[in-house]
Design a protein around this motif. Structure first.
Motif, PDB file in Angstrom:
ATOM      1  N   MET A   1      11.839   7.947   3.677  1.00 51.64           N
ATOM      2  CA  MET A   1      10.829   7.792   2.624  1.00 51.64           C
ATOM      3  C   MET A   1      11.033   6.471   1.885  1.00 51.64           C
ATOM      4  O   MET A   1      12.163   6.059   1.636  1.00 51.64           O
ATOM      5  N   ILE A   2       9.937   5.841   1.534  1.00 54.62           N
ATOM      6  CA  ILE A   2       9.984   4.601   0.767  1.00 54.62           C
ATOM      7  C   ILE A   2       9.893   4.955  -0.712  1.00 54.62           C
ATOM      8  O   ILE A   2       8.887   5.502  -1.171  1.00 54.62           O
ATOM      9  N   GLY A   3      10.951   4.657  -1.453  1.00 55.72           N
ATOM     10  CA  GLY A   3      10.978   4.964  -2.876  1.00 55.72           C
ATOM     11  C   GLY A   3      10.190   3.933  -3.667  1.00 55.72           C
ATOM     12  O   GLY A   3      10.378   2.731  -3.492  1.00 55.72           O
ATOM     13  N   GLU A  22       0.796  10.067  -3.485  1.00 56.73           N
ATOM     14  CA  GLU A  22       1.049  11.434  -3.026  1.00 56.73           C
ATOM     15  C   GLU A  22       0.167  11.810  -1.841  1.00 56.73           C
ATOM     16  O   GLU A  22       0.486  12.746  -1.102  1.00 56.73           O
ATOM     17  N   ASP A  25       1.606   9.452   3.603  1.00 59.86           N
ATOM     18  CA  ASP A  25       2.878   9.841   4.206  1.00 59.86           C
ATOM     19  C   ASP A  25       3.890   8.705   4.064  1.00 59.86           C
ATOM     20  O   ASP A  25       3.540   7.528   4.155  1.00 59.86           O
ATOM     21  N   GLY A  26       5.138   9.083   3.843  1.00 60.12           N
ATOM     22  CA  GLY A  26       6.209   8.099   3.871  1.00 60.12           C
ATOM     23  C   GLY A  26       6.545   7.452   2.549  1.00 60.12           C
ATOM     24  O   GLY A  26       7.410   6.566   2.499  1.00 60.12           O
ATOM     25  N   PHE A  27       5.886   7.882   1.453  1.00 58.84           N
ATOM     26  CA  PHE A  27       6.150   7.285   0.144  1.00 58.84           C
ATOM     27  C   PHE A  27       6.566   8.362  -0.856  1.00 58.84           C
ATOM     28  O   PHE A  27       6.087   9.491  -0.804  1.00 58.84           O
ATOM     29  N   GLU A  28       7.442   7.972  -1.770  1.00 58.82           N
ATOM     30  CA  GLU A  28       7.917   8.886  -2.803  1.00 58.82           C
ATOM     31  C   GLU A  28       8.051   8.122  -4.118  1.00 58.82           C
ATOM     32  O   GLU A  28       8.699   7.067  -4.166  1.00 58.82           O
ATOM     33  N   ARG A  51      17.461   3.409  -4.699  1.00 55.27           N
ATOM     34  CA  ARG A  51      16.375   4.318  -4.309  1.00 55.27           C
ATOM     35  C   ARG A  51      15.011   3.646  -4.374  1.00 55.27           C
ATOM     36  O   ARG A  51      14.035   4.172  -3.852  1.00 55.27           O
ATOM     37  N   ARG A 123       4.021  -0.060   4.986  1.00 52.87           N
ATOM     38  CA  ARG A 123       4.882   0.912   5.682  1.00 52.87           C
ATOM     39  C   ARG A 123       5.144   0.462   7.117  1.00 52.87           C
ATOM     40  O   ARG A 123       6.279   0.556   7.608  1.00 52.87           O
ATOM     41  N   GLU A 127       8.730  -0.441   8.876  1.00 55.68           N
ATOM     42  CA  GLU A 127       9.168   0.175  10.127  1.00 55.68           C
ATOM     43  C   GLU A 127       9.556  -0.888  11.150  1.00 55.68           C
ATOM     44  O   GLU A 127      10.568  -0.754  11.847  1.00 55.68           O
TER      45      GLU A 127
END
Length: 232
Positions: A1-3, A22, A25-28, A51, A123, A127
């Motif tokens: 996950m990408i903070g 939200e 996908d892949g993000f927080e 983080r 993203r 990757e």
């Protein structure tokens, strides 16, 4: 996950960006800040620093500018990625933030479609960076840079046809991606351009393979050309 750290002095903007993230996908979202000082405190906090991989950074805040925040981040030799998110669009500011390593620049207001594409590009870039070789070839580097290019833009080394502008192309591309399918008339109304001009942009996107033209039947059974977005 990408903070992600969201920095904006407006609560509604922070909420909007959080809601958009939200949906991807892949993000927080790991932290939020309502000003420059709070942002710097969180960025340099030992418990948060590792983080935070990405900062969505407002450019104008009461206690400091986003550019000042970016400068202090780089002065501490942090390589955290930054995407300015701002209504400020003067050329000097854009040049300055890019010279300090911003990976994109999002101009407010924007649709979810535009936000999604920029974050998905980022993203993909992350990757590709994670699997990059210790000594990347020119093609590896080109792929990394290409990951951050808008999907509807001309290819590297390829200029837009005469009379087309990148900004208008982006508006048309974002409109059709968000709606999924539009006629030239519908797209023209959304982006505020003439139908003839809008059709030129749609045909250019078709030549890139980003949209396809199909016929649908309108009032009276007459066929109407419709342009549909193609996910690649």
């Amino acid at each position: 996950m990408i903070g992600v750290l969201i920095v904006d002095d407006e609560a509604m903007s922070r909420e909007l960006h959080r809601t958009y993230l939200e949906r991807l996908d892949g993000f927080e979202v790991v932290a939020e800040a309502a000003g420059a000082r709070t942002a710097l405190a969180k960025i340099f906090d030992p418990n948060l620093r590792d983080r935070i991989q990405l900062i969505l950074l407002d450019m104008t805040m009461p206690d400091g500018s986003g550019l000042d925040v970016l400068r202090q981040i780089r002065a501490k030799r942090l390589t955290t990625d930054v995407i300015p998110v701002s209504g400020v669009r003067d050329a000097d500011t854009v040049r300055r933030v890019l010279s300090h390593g911003a990976v994109h620049y999002l101009v407010k207001p924007f649709t979810f479609a535009v936000f999604r594409e920029r974050l998905e590009q980022y993203r993909e870039y992350r990757e590709k960076l994670d699997i990059a070789k210790d000594e990347p070839t020119q093609s590896d580097i080109d792929a990394l840079i290409g990951a951050l290019r808008p999907g509807g833009s001309a290819k590297p080394g390829e200029e837009l046809p005469k009379g087309l502008s990148p900004d208008s192309l982006e508006r048309v591309r974002a409109a059709i991606r968000e709606r999924g399918a539009l006629t030239a008339a519908e797209a023209a109304e959304l982006v505020g351009m003439s139908r003839v001009t809008t059709r030129r942009y749609l045909e250019y996107l078709q030549s890139l393979g980003r949209v396809e033209r199909v016929s649908r039947y309108g009032t009276g059974g007459r066929p109407i050309s419709e342009y549909r977005w193609r996910e690649i």
